[in-house]
Write a protein that holds these residues in place. Structure first.
Motif, PDB file in Angstrom:
ATOM      1  N   MET A 128       0.930  -1.218   0.124  1.00  0.00           N
ATOM      2  CA  MET A 128      -0.172   0.026  -0.011  1.00  0.00           C
ATOM      3  C   MET A 128       0.804   1.171   0.105  1.00  0.00           C
ATOM      4  N   THR A 129       0.591   2.187  -0.733  1.00  0.00           N
ATOM      5  CA  THR A 129       1.237   3.461  -0.794  1.00  0.00           C
ATOM      6  C   THR A 129       0.825   4.543   0.053  1.00  0.00           C
ATOM      7  N   VAL A 130       1.727   4.694   0.910  1.00  0.00           N
ATOM      8  CA  VAL A 130       1.476   5.713   2.131  1.00  0.00           C
ATOM      9  C   VAL A 130       1.510   7.146   1.502  1.00  0.00           C
ATOM     10  N   ILE A 131       0.566   7.928   1.867  1.00  0.00           N
ATOM     11  CA  ILE A 131       0.597   9.606   1.190  1.00  0.00           C
ATOM     12  C   ILE A 131       1.226  10.150   2.601  1.00  0.00           C
ATOM     13  N   ARG A 132       2.324  10.706   2.409  1.00  0.00           N
ATOM     14  CA  ARG A 132       2.883  11.738   3.359  1.00  0.00           C
ATOM     15  C   ARG A 132       2.416  13.141   3.265  1.00  0.00           C
ATOM     16  N   VAL A 133       1.803  13.423   4.456  1.00  0.00           N
ATOM     17  CA  VAL A 133       1.222  15.079   4.391  1.00  0.00           C
ATOM     18  C   VAL A 133       1.570  15.753   5.388  1.00  0.00           C
ATOM     19  N   LEU A 134       1.545  16.953   5.124  1.00  0.00           N
ATOM     20  CA  LEU A 134       1.983  18.279   5.996  1.00  0.00           C
ATOM     21  C   LEU A 134       0.649  19.088   6.270  1.00  0.00           C
ATOM     22  N   VAL A 135       0.623  19.345   7.283  1.00  0.00           N
ATOM     23  CA  VAL A 135      -0.688  20.190   7.779  1.00  0.00           C
ATOM     24  C   VAL A 135      -0.294  21.620   8.310  1.00  0.00           C
ATOM     25  N   ALA A 136      -0.740  22.605   7.798  1.00  0.00           N
ATOM     26  CA  ALA A 136      -0.430  23.830   8.643  1.00  0.00           C
ATOM     27  C   ALA A 136      -1.892  24.773   8.745  1.00  0.00           C
ATOM     28  N   ASP A 137      -1.837  25.170  10.022  1.00  0.00           N
ATOM     29  CA  ASP A 137      -2.905  26.082  10.265  1.00  0.00           C
ATOM     30  C   ASP A 137      -2.461  26.883  11.593  1.00  0.00           C
ATOM     31  N   ARG A 172       9.698  16.993   2.306  1.00  0.00           N
ATOM     32  CA  ARG A 172       9.207  16.543   0.783  1.00  0.00           C
ATOM     33  C   ARG A 172       7.870  15.921   0.937  1.00  0.00           C
ATOM     34  N   PRO A 173       6.593  16.266   1.617  1.00  0.00           N
ATOM     35  CA  PRO A 173       5.584  15.492   1.628  1.00  0.00           C
ATOM     36  C   PRO A 173       5.004  15.355   0.099  1.00  0.00           C
ATOM     37  N   ASP A 174       4.131  14.567   0.240  1.00  0.00           N
ATOM     38  CA  ASP A 174       3.149  14.494  -1.215  1.00  0.00           C
ATOM     39  C   ASP A 174       2.156  15.525  -1.343  1.00  0.00           C
ATOM     40  N   VAL A 175       1.472  15.894  -0.163  1.00  0.00           N
ATOM     41  CA  VAL A 175       0.523  16.837  -0.214  1.00  0.00           C
ATOM     42  C   VAL A 175       0.822  17.655   1.243  1.00  0.00           C
ATOM     43  N   ALA A 176       0.464  19.105   1.039  1.00  0.00           N
ATOM     44  CA  ALA A 176       0.431  20.070   2.140  1.00  0.00           C
ATOM     45  C   ALA A 176      -0.822  20.541   2.111  1.00  0.00           C
ATOM     46  N   VAL A 177      -1.540  20.348   3.328  1.00  0.00           N
ATOM     47  CA  VAL A 177      -2.987  21.014   3.589  1.00  0.00           C
ATOM     48  C   VAL A 177      -2.525  22.586   4.435  1.00  0.00           C
TER      49      VAL A 177
END
Length: 217
Positions: A1-10, A49-54
């Protein structure tokens, strides 16, 4: 399973903790960073280097738009979060390279699915609020004429602007999904655009799609 690396900023601690907990609980995701402002988000994106930054649109110092421009330049896909469903800043964020946006009252399941959509390289265009925002703010911008697209490519672009997925476009045009993917890739290359979100913006700016048409049947 591919794991999505995520960054969150708020910059709101409660929101940051909540979003981080929701995404960390997903079996196909790993939260690799949590930032309290845009500057910290950019630093973490450079390091992890995440895949997605929220990214929250409105943050002190380096705001979400500037952060989106910086992280997308690193090859990170950006998903914007805003409190307002008609926030002028969101349009600028899309132009900065963001792949879409959600409201802060998004349900946990919808947030996780939005991250998956963006990670796949797709744009989050389904909510009518996105199409309404793009329509509202592209009225105020000018863009160069469309380069020469084939009639079928223009038709595919119109359907993208209506928020249709590749599968829905294939069904509408009675062609294979592979054929649709080919048309999408070619028109993005001709227009010099990053993704479907920018294609929708360009369709409005150039008049290929006019306000109100995207919400039609």
């Amino acid at each position: 399973m591919t794991v999505i690396r995520v960054l969150v900023a708020d910059d709101q601690p409660v929101v940051l903790r909540g979003f981080t907990a929701v995404l960390a609980a997903q079996p196909d995701m790993a939260v690799v960073g949590a930032a309290a402002d845009g500057a910290q988000a950019v630093r973490l994106a450079q390091a992890e280097r995440p895949d997605v930054a929220v990214l929250d649109v409105r943050m002190p110092g380096v705001n979400g738009i500037e952060a989106a421009r910086a992280v997308t330049g690193l090859g990170v896909r950006a998903l914007m979060i805003t409190t307002f469903d008609l926030d002028a800043y969101v349009y600028d964020a899309l132009l900065a390279g963001a792949s879409g946006f959600l409201l802060k009252d998004v349900r946990a399941g919808d947030l996780a699915e939005a991250v998956r959509i963006v990670a796949r390289g797709e744009a989050l265009l389904a909510p009518t609020v996105t199409r309404r925002l793009i329509a509202e703010f592209t009225r105020r911008r000018a863009a160069p004429p469309l380069p020469s697209l084939t009639p079928r490519e223009s038709e595919v672009l119109r359907l993208i602007a209506r928020g249709l997925s590749n599968a829905e476009i294939a069904e509408t045009l009675v062609v294979s999904e592979h054929t649709v993917k080919t048309h999408v890739a070619r028109l993005l290359a001709k227009l010099g655009l990053r993704d479907r979100t920018q294609a929708v913006i360009h369709a409005y700016e150039t008049g290929l799609v006019r306000i109100g048409e995207a919400d039609g049947p």
